[in-house]
Write a protein that holds these residues in place. Structure first.
Motif, PDB file in Angstrom:
ATOM      1  N   ARG A  80       0.580  -0.193 -12.368  1.00  0.00           N
ATOM      2  CA  ARG A  80       1.411  -0.025 -11.694  1.00  0.00           C
ATOM      3  C   ARG A  80       0.708   1.216 -10.920  1.00  0.00           C
ATOM      4  N   TYR A  83      -1.917  -0.009  -8.294  1.00  0.00           N
ATOM      5  CA  TYR A  83      -0.500  -0.724  -6.982  1.00  0.00           C
ATOM      6  C   TYR A  83      -0.168   0.563  -5.989  1.00  0.00           C
ATOM      7  N   THR A  84       0.727   1.530  -6.849  1.00  0.00           N
ATOM      8  CA  THR A  84       0.639   3.090  -6.060  1.00  0.00           C
ATOM      9  C   THR A  84      -0.296   3.267  -5.262  1.00  0.00           C
ATOM     10  N   LYS A  87      -1.209   0.740  -2.480  1.00  0.00           N
ATOM     11  CA  LYS A  87      -0.342   0.954  -1.069  1.00  0.00           C
ATOM     12  C   LYS A  87      -0.250   2.578  -0.362  1.00  0.00           C
ATOM     13  N   GLU A 155      -0.492  -5.633  -4.212  1.00  0.00           N
ATOM     14  CA  GLU A 155       0.575  -7.049  -4.538  1.00  0.00           C
ATOM     15  C   GLU A 155       0.314  -7.320  -5.542  1.00  0.00           C
ATOM     16  N   LEU A 158       1.100  -5.380  -8.551  1.00  0.00           N
ATOM     17  CA  LEU A 158       2.560  -5.015  -8.715  1.00  0.00           C
ATOM     18  C   LEU A 158       2.835  -6.569 -10.053  1.00  0.00           C
ATOM     19  N   ASP A 162       4.807  -6.202 -13.594  1.00  0.00           N
ATOM     20  CA  ASP A 162       6.019  -6.840 -13.644  1.00  0.00           C
ATOM     21  C   ASP A 162       5.552  -7.854 -15.374  1.00  0.00           C
TER      22      ASP A 162
END
Length: 415
Positions: A80, A83-84, A87, A155, A158, A162
């Motif tokens: 996570r 990813y942050t 991004k 992506e 992420l 999930d």
């Protein structure tokens, strides 16, 4: 599976080296080709790294012994966070440096440091992560490879977050659903042990004093009890040897293939494993196609995301069919792992040219079905539990109550 040391060159001609896990050198070569690396040399080597082994030579053995191991929650949070950062436009080297400083687990901080050093040496992220098979699963590495190939690494992270969250939720639901049946089964087994060791031998001595014979079921239980008490060391040795032998067999290519196929046929868990694996396949396949990866190359990489050897072999079969010029629908039907509804969706997607969107829909459908299976898991286990308890109670009733009923007659008519 064995580990292979390799040397190769990437698309820019730079020399890369590392260690990968695979069934054989050909499988490792396929992994390298799938990630855009041309192998120059592949040789068998010993396992290079476990959680926190690489890059930790400066840490004493006492610190490593009492150090907290890297958990799946650490990997989930890392996914996570990276990813942050990606991004937000933060360079991956700077992002890894920040994650290393803020990592709560010291062992995971050393792993992140080693990832930075590997990237700085020109290696790809998936190859650097491959040095830690105890931390990053084959599915995780395959998804990172997909992200590197498609340029959608953020992506992918992420999706991995999930997936790990869903996997953790699934495990918690399964544990909750199995908690009550496990307690009941343990109580029944303990009751059988107490009855066999303490109760039935008393009946045997009483009946022997009257010169009467115990009922058949009681004699069976008594013989079983005597055999278990007399031969328990041998039984324990056979059990341990069976577990070790099974694990060794499961590490072989054929053993894992057979066992993974058997897992899909288990009464309750088989459906959950199958649908969960196919949901991950559909997600990663849609991501690859949407990013412009050719279908054959996408199937080659995506087959590695399936954490089931049998389903992975079916996906490889699909790739071979597509490579021969067959349609995706035909190869999917021949693979015999998709439901008729899914095959219809694949047919529509292939006809309209939107197979990537339909694969996302297929993944959503499989995920909803897995969620429903988990919600109804307790109700699915209940019939199996009731049947098991009924058999156990019947054995106890025949083994205990029959001699009680016959005891009065034996006392009145002693031989």
């Amino acid at each position: 599976m064995p580990f292979f040391a390799y040397k190769g060159r990437d698309g820019r001609g730079e020399l890369l080296q590392g260690v990968l896990e695979g069934a054989d050198s050909g499988a490792v070569a396929d992994q390298l080709f799938g990630s855009g690396v041309t192998p120059l040399e592949i040789s068998v080597t010993k396992r290079r790294a476990t959680s926190g082994s690489a890059g930790s030579s400066s840490v004493g053995w006492r610190e490593r012994l009492f150090e907290k191991k890297v958990t799946s929650m650490d990997v989930q949070l890392f996914s996570r966070q990276i990813y942050t950062l990606l991004k937000s436009g933060v360079p991956i080297m700077r992002g890894l440096a920040g994650l290393q400083e803020s990592a709560i687990s010291t062992s995971f901080a050393r792993i992140i440091k080693d990832l930075r050093e590997s990237l700085d040496a020109g290696r790809e992220l998936s190859i650097a992560m491959g040095r830690y098979p105890a931390v990053f699963t084959p599915f995780y590495l395959s998804m990172v490879k997909v992200g590197e190939m498609t340029g959608r690494l953020e992506e992918v992270f992420l999706r991995l977050f999930d997936h790990l969250e869903f996997d953790r939720d699934m495990r918690e639901r399964v544990k909750t659903a199995l908690r009550y049946p496990t307690f009941v089964v343990i109580a029944m087994v303990l009751a059988m042990v107490v009855v066999n060791i303490f109760v039935i031998p008393k009946f045997a001595s009483v009946f022997q004093s009257f010169g009467a014979e115990l009922p058949l079921m009681t004699r069976v239980l008594l013989t079983t009890s005597q055999f278990t008490i007399a031969w328990w060391p041998a039984l324990a040795g056979v059990t341990v040897a069976s577990i070790v032998g099974f694990k060794a067999w499961n590490r072989t290519v054929n053993g894992r293939l057979v066992w993974d196929r058997v897992k899909l046929r288990l009464p309750v868990a088989g459906k959950i494993i199958h649908k969960g694996t196919m949901a991950r396949f559909a997600r990663s396949f849609a991501l690859s196609l949407r990013s412009g990866v050719p279908i054959v190359q996408a199937l080659t990489v995506v087959s590695q995301t399936a954490d089931n050897a049998y389903l992975s072999s079916r996906i490889d079969q699909m790739r071979d069919g597509v490579e021969r010029g067959e349609s995706i629908l035909r190869t999917s039907s021949a693979a015999n792992v998709f439901t008729p509804i899914v095959l219809q969706m694949i047919a529509v997607g292939e006809e309209t040219g939107s197979i990537d969107d339909l694969m996302d829909e297929i993944a959503l459908m499989y995920e909803r079905e897995v969620d429903y299976e988990l919600k109804t898991l307790s109700s699915q286990i209940e019939p199996i539990l009731i049947t098991f308890l009924g058999v156990m109670v019947l054995i106890l009733a025949l083994g205990i109550f029959l001699p009680i009923w016959d005891l009065g007659q034996a006392a009145l008519h002693p031989k």
